[in-house]
Design a protein around this motif. Structure first.
Motif, mmCIF file in Angstrom:
data_model
loop_
_atom_site.group_PDB
_atom_site.id
_atom_site.type_symbol
_atom_site.label_atom_id
_atom_site.label_comp_id
_atom_site.label_asym_id
_atom_site.label_seq_id
_atom_site.Cartn_x
_atom_site.Cartn_y
_atom_site.Cartn_z
ATOM 1 N N CYS A 206 -9.766 -37.132 -4.207
ATOM 2 C CA CYS A 206 -9.233 -36.143 -5.146
ATOM 3 C C CYS A 206 -8.377 -36.861 -6.173
ATOM 4 C CB CYS A 206 -8.392 -35.098 -4.396
ATOM 5 S SG CYS A 206 -7.486 -33.971 -5.479
ATOM 6 N N GLN A 207 -8.721 -36.705 -7.437
ATOM 7 C CA GLN A 207 -7.956 -37.369 -8.495
ATOM 8 C C GLN A 207 -6.644 -36.654 -8.807
ATOM 9 O OE1 GLN A 207 -9.095 -40.489 -9.972
ATOM 10 N NE2 GLN A 207 -10.110 -40.143 -7.994
ATOM 11 N N GLY A 208 -6.424 -35.517 -8.140
ATOM 12 C CA GLY A 208 -5.150 -34.820 -8.326
ATOM 13 C C GLY A 208 -4.049 -35.400 -7.466
ATOM 14 N N GLU A 212 -8.081 -39.522 -0.241
ATOM 15 C CA GLU A 212 -9.505 -39.493 0.105
ATOM 16 C C GLU A 212 -9.748 -38.349 1.082
ATOM 17 O OE1 GLU A 212 -13.027 -42.409 1.914
ATOM 18 O OE2 GLU A 212 -11.013 -43.190 1.520
ATOM 19 N N LEU A 213 -10.841 -37.640 0.865
ATOM 20 C CA LEU A 213 -11.138 -36.486 1.714
ATOM 21 C C LEU A 213 -11.485 -36.935 3.140
ATOM 22 C CD1 LEU A 213 -11.321 -35.196 -1.119
ATOM 23 C CD2 LEU A 213 -13.256 -33.838 -0.274
ATOM 24 N N ALA A 214 -10.994 -36.170 4.116
ATOM 25 C CA ALA A 214 -11.332 -36.428 5.513
ATOM 26 C C ALA A 214 -12.812 -36.110 5.727
ATOM 27 C CB ALA A 214 -10.469 -35.565 6.429
ATOM 28 N N CYS A 235 -3.847 -30.966 -1.635
ATOM 29 C CA CYS A 235 -2.980 -30.494 -2.728
ATOM 30 C C CYS A 235 -3.320 -29.086 -3.201
ATOM 31 C CB CYS A 235 -3.022 -31.464 -3.905
ATOM 32 S SG CYS A 235 -4.633 -31.566 -4.742
ATOM 33 N N ARG A 236 -4.431 -28.528 -2.744
ATOM 34 C CA ARG A 236 -4.873 -27.175 -3.045
ATOM 35 C C ARG A 236 -5.316 -26.988 -4.491
ATOM 36 N NH1 ARG A 236 -7.166 -25.452 0.452
ATOM 37 N NH2 ARG A 236 -7.015 -23.308 -0.341
ATOM 38 N N ARG A 237 -5.493 -28.072 -5.219
ATOM 39 C CA ARG A 237 -6.005 -27.957 -6.576
ATOM 40 C C ARG A 237 -7.515 -27.682 -6.543
ATOM 41 N NH1 ARG A 237 -2.266 -32.458 -7.086
ATOM 42 N NH2 ARG A 237 -0.606 -31.982 -8.585
#
Length: 247
Positions: A206-208, A212-214, A235-237
């Motif tokens: 996620c660039q926000g 790195e995603l699990a 981050c919920r973005r």
């Protein structure tokens, strides 16, 4: 929430424009001229206070000098009248003559003392006048620097504000092509997340939030329909998928 992949990608364009607007606002607020003007204005205020004090001192000395000169003139006139009486021969009594001569001598000494006072006041006034002239020049020099810094700041304002107007117009056009419900969610998240409401998923990161995603989250994103609006678990973005997402 669902939105066409193209609409979600356009949301990244809106985000980029919003980031640019944030950068411009920060640039406007952080111009070096702000600190320069603040420092110069402080110096100018201090110098102005010193100048006012020097002008007040010079004015006080001027009044004191006038009073001292008037005192000298009064003593001189009185001594002249006494001398005229003495020279006229109108005073014939030895005792009166002695008193008159004594008074003339006393007035001469008084006149000398007062003239010394006038000279001392004149010296102080001259010193105050020199101080006023020096401070007036310094105040003018600092004011010139303030004016120069202010002109540079205003020129930067004009340039930045021009770009802000251009980017704002572009943002309005771009946002107008994004579905209202998606844009509403984005604006809400942007307000909550420090100005970033949507982020690209790049190489499974996620660039926000730069996380790195699990594996489980990545599987869910991979399984989601292309028009599903997915969110970063961290981050919920809004997480926008592209060909570079690494899915």
């Amino acid at each position: 929430m669902n939105a066409a992949p193209a609409d979600q990608i356009r949301l990244l364009d809106v985000q980029a424009l919003d980031v640019r607007l944030q950068q411009l606002a920060h640039k406007r607020k952080s111009l070096p001229e702000h600190a320069e003007i603040e420092s110069l204005t402080k110096d100018h205020t201090q110098l102005r206070d010193l100048l006012v004090a020097a002008q007040t001192e010079e004015s006080d000395c001027a009044r004191e000098q006038t009073k001292a000169e008037q005192d000298v003139d009064q003593v001189r006139q009185r001594a002249a009248r006494d001398q005229q009486r003495l020279d006229s021969g109108a005073v014939t009594s030895p005792k009166d003559l002695e008193n008159l001569q004594h008074e003339i001598a006393s007035l001469a000494k008084r006149q000398g003392d007062l003239e010394d006072v006038v000279l001392e006041v004149m010296e102080r006034r001259e010193s105050a006048q020199e101080r006023v002239a020096e401070l007036t020049e310094r105040v003018g020099a600092v004011q010139g620097k303030v004016d120069d810094a202010t002109a540079r700041r205003d020129a930067s304002f004009e340039e930045i504000d021009g770009e802000v107007a251009s980017v704002t117009k572009e943002r309005e056009v771009m946002a107008g092509s994004v579905p209202a419900d998606l844009l509403k969610l984005y604006d809400k998240l942007r307000a909550q997340q420090g100005g970033i409401g949507a982020a690209k998923l790049y190489q499974r990161t996620c660039q926000g939030c730069r996380q790195e995603l699990a594996i489980t989250e990545l599987s869910e994103v991979r399984a989601a329909a292309p028009d599903t609006v997915v969110r970063c678990e961290n981050c919920r973005r809004i997480l926008v998928r592209t060909a570079e997402s690494g899915l």
